[in-house]
Design an enzyme around this catalytic site. Structure first.
Site, PDB file in Angstrom:
ATOM      1  N   CYS A 115       0.842  -1.202   0.000  1.00 30.93           N
ATOM      2  CA  CYS A 115       0.000   0.000   0.000  1.00 30.93           C
ATOM      3  C   CYS A 115       0.875   1.250   0.000  1.00 30.93           C
ATOM      4  O   CYS A 115       0.654   2.184  -0.774  1.00 30.93           O
ATOM      5  CB  CYS A 115      -0.938  -0.013   1.203  1.00 30.93           C
ATOM      6  SG  CYS A 115      -2.102   1.355   1.235  1.00 30.93           S
ATOM      7  N   CYS A 116       1.901   1.268   0.871  1.00 30.81           N
ATOM      8  CA  CYS A 116       2.814   2.412   0.908  1.00 30.81           C
ATOM      9  C   CYS A 116       3.539   2.572  -0.434  1.00 30.81           C
ATOM     10  O   CYS A 116       3.794   3.698  -0.876  1.00 30.81           O
ATOM     11  CB  CYS A 116       3.844   2.248   2.024  1.00 30.81           C
ATOM     12  SG  CYS A 116       3.223   2.524   3.699  1.00 30.81           S
ATOM     13  N   CYS A 198      -0.857   8.740   7.284  1.00 32.06           N
ATOM     14  CA  CYS A 198      -2.211   8.392   6.876  1.00 32.06           C
ATOM     15  C   CYS A 198      -3.069   8.123   8.116  1.00 32.06           C
ATOM     16  O   CYS A 198      -2.599   7.541   9.103  1.00 32.06           O
ATOM     17  CB  CYS A 198      -2.189   7.158   5.995  1.00 32.06           C
ATOM     18  SG  CYS A 198      -1.429   7.425   4.372  1.00 32.06           S
ATOM     19  N   CYS A 201      -3.356   4.615   9.756  1.00 34.87           N
ATOM     20  CA  CYS A 201      -2.067   4.027  10.147  1.00 34.87           C
ATOM     21  C   CYS A 201      -1.327   4.857  11.177  1.00 34.87           C
ATOM     22  O   CYS A 201      -0.128   4.655  11.405  1.00 34.87           O
ATOM     23  CB  CYS A 201      -1.191   3.833   8.911  1.00 34.87           C
ATOM     24  SG  CYS A 201      -1.931   2.729   7.686  1.00 34.87           S
ATOM     25  N   CYS A 225       8.198   3.857   5.870  1.00 36.17           N
ATOM     26  CA  CYS A 225       7.261   3.473   4.816  1.00 36.17           C
ATOM     27  C   CYS A 225       7.940   3.225   3.486  1.00 36.17           C
ATOM     28  O   CYS A 225       7.269   2.905   2.510  1.00 36.17           O
ATOM     29  CB  CYS A 225       6.205   4.554   4.641  1.00 36.17           C
ATOM     30  SG  CYS A 225       6.897   6.153   4.221  1.00 36.17           S
TER      31      CYS A 225
HETATM   32 FE1  SF4 Z   1      -1.379   2.769   2.954  1.00 38.22          FE
HETATM   33 FE2  SF4 Z   1      -1.187   3.111   5.611  1.00 38.22          FE
HETATM   34 FE3  SF4 Z   1       1.006   3.272   4.003  1.00 38.22          FE
HETATM   35 FE4  SF4 Z   1      -0.897   5.188   4.002  1.00 38.22          FE
HETATM   36  S1  SF4 Z   1       0.507   4.662   5.701  1.00 38.22           S
HETATM   37  S2  SF4 Z   1       0.093   4.332   2.225  1.00 38.22           S
HETATM   38  S3  SF4 Z   1      -2.790   3.949   4.237  1.00 38.22           S
HETATM   39  S4  SF4 Z   1      -0.260   1.453   4.437  1.00 38.22           S
END
Ligand code: SF4
Length: 245
Positions: A115-116, A198, A201, A225
């Site tokens: 996701c990151c 985010c 998170c 991340c």
């Molecule tokens: Fe995805 Fe969480 Fe990373 Fe944001 S912090 S990009 S929502 S995994």
């Protein structure tokens, strides 16, 4: 094109002196990426009030706090500078959410990193494309993992000079600066959010916890991340710059 040799010319006792030295040492594009935390807000203030022609950019992941979007708007109004948004690739995001669910990042470290990668790392690559220097709000005492953050280092991943003008400041010093200069900051800081990312998170931290303990709190280990690590997962630091020279 900047080289690691430019790193030696980037110095100064204060953050604004360091930013001015960077501008003098690097002729090409300089990009500052902000996530609207207090360190980034202090740097935006310095860049704007010093009239430095750095590009201001942010990674709009689509999952930021409402308070962050409000602060983004307020910051642009205050300084009269547009902060360019880099958003995730639509096809990649649709495929990820379609396969893993809207909050699939909670299910494993691999899915969180994926996701990151879509929401942050790929857009960051576009934000930095063609730039010769990258300014960040990293500080060495934010966490044990960030203890080796240097003022300037060669980033072999993005092939540019990476500069952290606040690298040796404490959080208290940054807070004092922001208060003295009336820098706009996120209301989340007053609620215990020391590091803001985010919304799903990030949580507030308890007294005595590491500043970044609220990021991906359900995971153990390093709280990064992928934006500030090299291909092996290490934070990019000054000795890497020397190795690349
Ligand atoms: Fe995805 Fe969480 Fe990373 Fe944001 S912090 S990009 S929502 S995994």
């Amino acid at each position: 094109m900047s080289t690691p040799a430019a790193i030696d010319a980037i110095a100064g006792a204060t953050p604004v002196e360091r930013l001015r030295a960077l501008r003098a040492a690097v002729p090409g594009r300089i990009v500052f990426t902000t996530s609207f935390g207090i360190e980034d807000q202090a740097i935006t203030h310095l860049i704007a009030t010093a009239g430095l022609d750095f590009e201001l950019a942010t990674l709009d992941t689509g999952r930021l706090f409402p308070e962050t979007y409000e602060l983004w708007d307020r910051t642009e109004a205050r300084y009269g500078r547009r902060i360019r948004a880099f958003q995730p690739d639509r096809d990649a995001l649709e495929a990820y959410v379609g396969s893993n669910g809207v909050n699939g990042f909670y299910n494993s470290i691999e899915l969180r990193q994926a996701c990151c990668a879509i929401r942050k790392v790929e857009p960051l690559g576009r934000a930095l494309a063609g730039a010769e220097a990258w300014v960040t709000g990293l500080r060495a005492d934010q966490s044990g993992d960030r203890g080796a953050v240097a003022l300037a280092a060669w980033d072999a991943e993005y092939r540019l000079v990476k500069v952290a003008p606040l690298f040796d400041l404490s959080r208290d010093q940054v807070v004092a600066f922001a208060e003295a200069e009336h820098v706009p900051i996120s209301p989340l800081h007053a609620k215990g959010f020391t590091s803001i990312g985010c919304a799903p998170c990030t949580r507030a931290i308890a007294p005595g916890e590491d500043e970044r303990a609220g990021r991906w709190w359900w995971e153990q280990g390093a709280k990064e991340c992928g934006l500030h690590v090299d291909g092996s997962g290490r934070l990019v630091r000054d000795d890497d710059a020397r190795a690349a020279a």
